[in-house]
Scaffold this motif. Structure first.
Motif, mmCIF file in Angstrom:
data_model
loop_
_atom_site.group_PDB
_atom_site.id
_atom_site.type_symbol
_atom_site.label_atom_id
_atom_site.label_comp_id
_atom_site.label_asym_id
_atom_site.label_seq_id
_atom_site.Cartn_x
_atom_site.Cartn_y
_atom_site.Cartn_z
ATOM 1 N N MET A 40 0.829 -1.216 0.000
ATOM 2 C CA MET A 40 0.000 0.000 0.000
ATOM 3 C C MET A 40 0.860 1.261 0.000
ATOM 4 O O MET A 40 0.397 2.346 -0.335
ATOM 5 C CB MET A 40 -0.917 -0.008 1.214
ATOM 6 N N ASP A 44 4.315 0.330 4.017
ATOM 7 C CA ASP A 44 2.969 -0.134 4.388
ATOM 8 C C ASP A 44 2.633 -1.373 3.559
ATOM 9 O O ASP A 44 2.144 -1.262 2.434
ATOM 10 C CB ASP A 44 1.946 0.984 4.148
ATOM 11 N N ARG A 46 0.592 -5.086 3.777
ATOM 12 C CA ARG A 46 -0.449 -5.712 4.585
ATOM 13 C C ARG A 46 -0.609 -7.184 4.203
ATOM 14 O O ARG A 46 -0.831 -7.505 3.030
ATOM 15 C CB ARG A 46 -1.762 -4.946 4.421
ATOM 16 N N ALA A 67 -13.507 -7.479 5.305
ATOM 17 C CA ALA A 67 -13.354 -6.021 5.376
ATOM 18 C C ALA A 67 -14.605 -5.399 5.964
ATOM 19 O O ALA A 67 -15.367 -4.723 5.265
ATOM 20 C CB ALA A 67 -13.056 -5.452 3.991
ATOM 21 N N ALA A 72 -10.600 -0.592 8.841
ATOM 22 C CA ALA A 72 -10.024 0.221 7.773
ATOM 23 C C ALA A 72 -8.787 -0.435 7.172
ATOM 24 O O ALA A 72 -8.493 -0.266 5.977
ATOM 25 C CB ALA A 72 -9.666 1.607 8.323
ATOM 26 N N TYR A 73 -8.063 -1.208 7.969
ATOM 27 C CA TYR A 73 -6.829 -1.868 7.511
ATOM 28 C C TYR A 73 -7.118 -2.739 6.288
ATOM 29 O O TYR A 73 -6.386 -2.711 5.294
ATOM 30 C CB TYR A 73 -6.268 -2.711 8.654
ATOM 31 N N GLN A 75 -10.285 -2.751 4.699
ATOM 32 C CA GLN A 75 -11.163 -2.012 3.801
ATOM 33 C C GLN A 75 -10.374 -1.191 2.785
ATOM 34 O O GLN A 75 -10.742 -1.119 1.604
ATOM 35 C CB GLN A 75 -12.073 -1.105 4.632
ATOM 36 N N ASP A 76 -9.283 -0.602 3.234
ATOM 37 C CA ASP A 76 -8.438 0.182 2.325
ATOM 38 C C ASP A 76 -7.897 -0.686 1.197
ATOM 39 O O ASP A 76 -7.780 -0.239 0.049
ATOM 40 C CB ASP A 76 -7.271 0.808 3.085
ATOM 41 N N VAL A 77 -7.545 -1.925 1.525
ATOM 42 C CA VAL A 77 -7.000 -2.839 0.518
ATOM 43 C C VAL A 77 -8.077 -3.208 -0.497
ATOM 44 O O VAL A 77 -7.842 -3.198 -1.711
ATOM 45 C CB VAL A 77 -6.416 -4.105 1.186
ATOM 46 N N ASN A 79 -10.677 -1.477 -1.292
ATOM 47 C CA ASN A 79 -10.935 -0.282 -2.100
ATOM 48 C C ASN A 79 -9.851 -0.084 -3.162
ATOM 49 O O ASN A 79 -10.142 0.284 -4.306
ATOM 50 C CB ASN A 79 -11.034 0.952 -1.214
ATOM 51 N N ALA A 80 -8.597 -0.327 -2.791
ATOM 52 C CA ALA A 80 -7.502 -0.212 -3.762
ATOM 53 C C ALA A 80 -7.645 -1.270 -4.855
ATOM 54 O O ALA A 80 -7.375 -1.000 -6.035
ATOM 55 C CB ALA A 80 -6.158 -0.367 -3.052
ATOM 56 N N GLN A 83 -10.405 -0.126 -7.246
ATOM 57 C CA GLN A 83 -9.932 0.942 -8.126
ATOM 58 C C GLN A 83 -9.062 0.366 -9.243
ATOM 59 O O GLN A 83 -9.199 0.754 -10.413
ATOM 60 C CB GLN A 83 -9.153 1.977 -7.321
#
Length: 237
Positions: A40, A44, A46, A67, A72-73, A75-77, A79-80, A83
């Motif tokens: 990330m 960072d 994960r 998620a 958020a740990y 969820q961010d992944v 979301n990435a 995208q």
């Protein structure tokens, strides 16, 4: 090593749990039970278990990511990943990692223990053992909050019906009226079912506190050998 991947698909498995298929630009050699790191940022990375098995993944890497909204740990992944899928972009991973892979030369029976999406770790091991036609007895205990969290229950039931050496025991904390499996804590269910775990190779994936409790409970009360208990958590606790 770090390698770029295309995101092939994102599918819901259960509430806030997603199956993600990655296609790396070059093959990734890994062992059943290892994990990868999603990059990330420069500092960072994960970790997520690889749910596919090394002998039957056809170049793809499968992840199961839980998620929940408060996580958020993870969820961010997700979301990435979304995208990258929408934009046909890349995700960078660092793989493989982990020392808790299946010990293929062992003839001891296997006890696979998963909490929640820790199932992805034991799924890789189970699928690899089945593909390699290993005859060791395999007991897979999967614990979740409710039956909906055990998203691969039907698949595992079919595998257990197909292979005499595979036994699947689902455990839920909250049971509906028609629930056929065990109710309660997955570690307590194992303790009730086994007089001794002295002869078993034990593979565990779940929260760190679950892995720690399992090591304490099984070595002190069930004669398990700590050197025959494997979990990525044990590198940190």
């Amino acid at each position: 090593m770090t390698i770029k991947c295309k995101v092939k698909s994102i599918q819901p498995l259960a509430s806030n749990t997603f199956q993600i298929l990655l296609h790396p630009e070059a093959p990734v050699a890994f062992k059943a039970g290892q994990y990868l790191m999603v990059v990330m940022g420069e500092k960072d990375k994960r970790p997520f278990s690889i749910a596919s098995s090394p002998c039957r993944h056809e170049g793809e890497l499968e992840l199961h990511i839980g998620a929940a909204e408060h996580n958020a740990y993870a969820q961010d992944v997700v979301n990435a990943m979304r995208q990258a899928l929408e934009e046909n972009g890349d995700i960078t991973i660092d793989a493989p990692h982990g020392d808790a892979w299946v010990k293929e030369d062992s003839e001891r029976p296997l006890l696979l223990v998963a909490g929640g999406t820790g199932f992805s770790y034991v799924r890789s091991i189970l699928d690899h053992c089945v593909a390699q036609k290993k005859s060791n007895p395999i007991y897979l205990y999967w614990g979740g909050r409710d039956a909906n969290q055990l998203y691969a229950k039907d698949e595992l039931t079919q595998i257990a019906a197909q292979y005499d050496n595979v036994h699947f025991i689902p455990v839920v904390e909250q049971a509906e009226a028609n629930w056929q499996g065990k109710v309660g804590n997955v570690l307590q269910a194992i303790s009730q079912d086994f007089e001794s775990l002295a002869d078993y190779d034990i593979y565990i994936a779940g929260r760190f506190e679950m892995a720690g409790a399992a090591r304490e409970m099984f070595t002190q009360n069930k004669q398990a050998l700590s050197e025959r208990m494997f979990a990525d958590a044990y590198a940190f606790i």
